[in-house]
Design an enzyme around this catalytic site. Structure first.
Site, mmCIF file in Angstrom:
data_model
loop_
_atom_site.group_PDB
_atom_site.id
_atom_site.type_symbol
_atom_site.label_atom_id
_atom_site.label_comp_id
_atom_site.label_asym_id
_atom_site.label_seq_id
_atom_site.Cartn_x
_atom_site.Cartn_y
_atom_site.Cartn_z
ATOM 1 N N HIS A 39 0.818 -1.215 0.000
ATOM 2 C CA HIS A 39 0.000 0.000 0.000
ATOM 3 C C HIS A 39 0.848 1.259 0.000
ATOM 4 C CE1 HIS A 39 -4.401 -0.871 0.919
ATOM 5 N NE2 HIS A 39 -3.868 -2.043 0.631
ATOM 6 N N GLY A 107 -5.376 -3.811 -8.527
ATOM 7 C CA GLY A 107 -5.084 -2.601 -7.759
ATOM 8 C C GLY A 107 -6.302 -1.885 -7.212
ATOM 9 N N GLU A 108 -6.005 -0.863 -6.396
ATOM 10 C CA GLU A 108 -7.033 0.020 -5.847
ATOM 11 C C GLU A 108 -6.635 1.473 -6.104
ATOM 12 O OE1 GLU A 108 -5.361 -1.846 -3.178
ATOM 13 O OE2 GLU A 108 -6.620 -3.626 -3.346
#
Length: 330
Positions: A39, A107-108
């Site tokens: 992250h 992904g984000e």
């Protein structure tokens, strides 16, 4: 296949030195493997951390001896170019003596927006992931690679330091369409829902990975919030993990911690406790994990919620919990 149980190095809730220390303690507690989130932001500001996962994993590879390691998961399309992911995966495999599996996903927005390249549609993200896997596979042959697709270019690239055993690749998927697309490109399934249909679809998909790394595994993950005080566990899970209630269709698109705070402002502590086992009852945790091995998952990684609880969890609860999990799943 015997179910293996893993520990999650949750980079969103711990600093880099603590993550390495926890990794050593988790190996000592006899976890089979360890996965690390990758992250740039925590989900919620209350979690408070987001160190660079690859530096942490390099340190963990040196500090541990036995546990397998895995990214859970890395997005190789926006924040990172896939040629760079190929290089660092090969390096980590060497540092860990072939204990590393490369977990990949689409992904984000939370993490990928930081490089200012926008946030594509889900179809485009999956197209990009296909190209990225093809590039990584090509570079992991050791050949000189020049490659051009719709999203990426590679110009005369070669990975000079490669492990003798090719790096296994797992891909996070959430539906039949994604399974059909990614199973032929990948070695292992990664998922957060205990779906037997997902596992059977993955195992039944025509085609095989271009590079094998042993039997296909299905790697799941589940949050828990062990604490001697159940009320404290529920409060901590609500403070730091209520984002989990949104589901991945929401979680993939929100761009900031403030967005997640707003989206979850009406989630109540009891709502979180209905979805995350909270408190000292190890049997309740076993029951929450049980659907994964019943669905055919070979590996399940536990997320212990909250950095403040991790030392006590690893020292007091981890070993008896693993004994119960192994007995119940055998």
């Amino acid at each position: 296949m015997t179910t293996r149980f893993g520990y999650t190095l949750m980079t969103e809730q711990s600093g880099p030195k603590d993550l390495v220390r926890h990794a050593v303690a988790a190996e000592r507690a006899r976890f089979d493997f360890e996965v690390a989130s990758d992250h740039y932001f925590p989900w919620l500001a209350a979690q408070g951390h987001a160190p660079y996962a690859w530096s942490v994993l390099g340190a963990v590879a040196q500090a541990t001896e036995r546990v397998d390691l895995m990214t859970y998961v890395t997005c190789p399309t926006i924040r990172y170019h896939p040629a760079v992911v190929a290089q660092k995966a090969a390096t980590l495999a060497l540092l860990s003596d072939d204990r590393f599996t490369l977990g990949l996903g689409a992904g984000e927005n939370l993490n990928e927006h930081v490089v200012g390249q926008g946030w594509p549609s889900v179809d485009a993200r999956q197209d990009m992931l296909v190209e990225a896997i093809e590039i990584i596979r090509a570079l992991h042959t050791g050949d000189l690679v020049t490659w051009e697709g719709d999203y990426f270019r590679v110009d005369s690239a070669r990975i000079w330091d490669l492990p003798e055993t090719p790096v296994g690749i797992g891909v996070a998927v959430g539906g039949e369409k994604a399974v059909q697309r990614f199973a032929p490109l990948s070695d292992h399934l990664v998922a957060t829902e205990p779906s037997a249909d997902l596992v059977s679809a993955w195992n039944g998909t025509d085609g095989a990975p271009t590079i094998g790394s042993g039997p296909a595994r299905a790697v799941g993950q589940i949050p828990i919030c062990w604490d001697p005080d159940r009320d404290a566990a529920v409060a901590r899970a609500h403070e730091q993990f209520r984002w989990f209630a949104g589901g991945w269709s929401v979680n993939a698109d929100l761009p900031t911690t403030a967005g997640f705070a707003g989206a979850t402002q009406f989630v109540r502590p009891e709502d979180v406790a209905d979805n995350i086992p909270c408190g000292p009852d190890l049997d309740a945790i076993v029951e929450a994990v049980k659907p994964f091995w019943e669905a055919g998952f070979t590996d399940v990684a536990l997320v212990q919620v909250g950095d403040s609880s991790l030392d006590a969890f690893l020292a007091e609860a981890a070993e008896p919990l693993l004994e119960k999990l192994r007995a119940a799943s055998s």
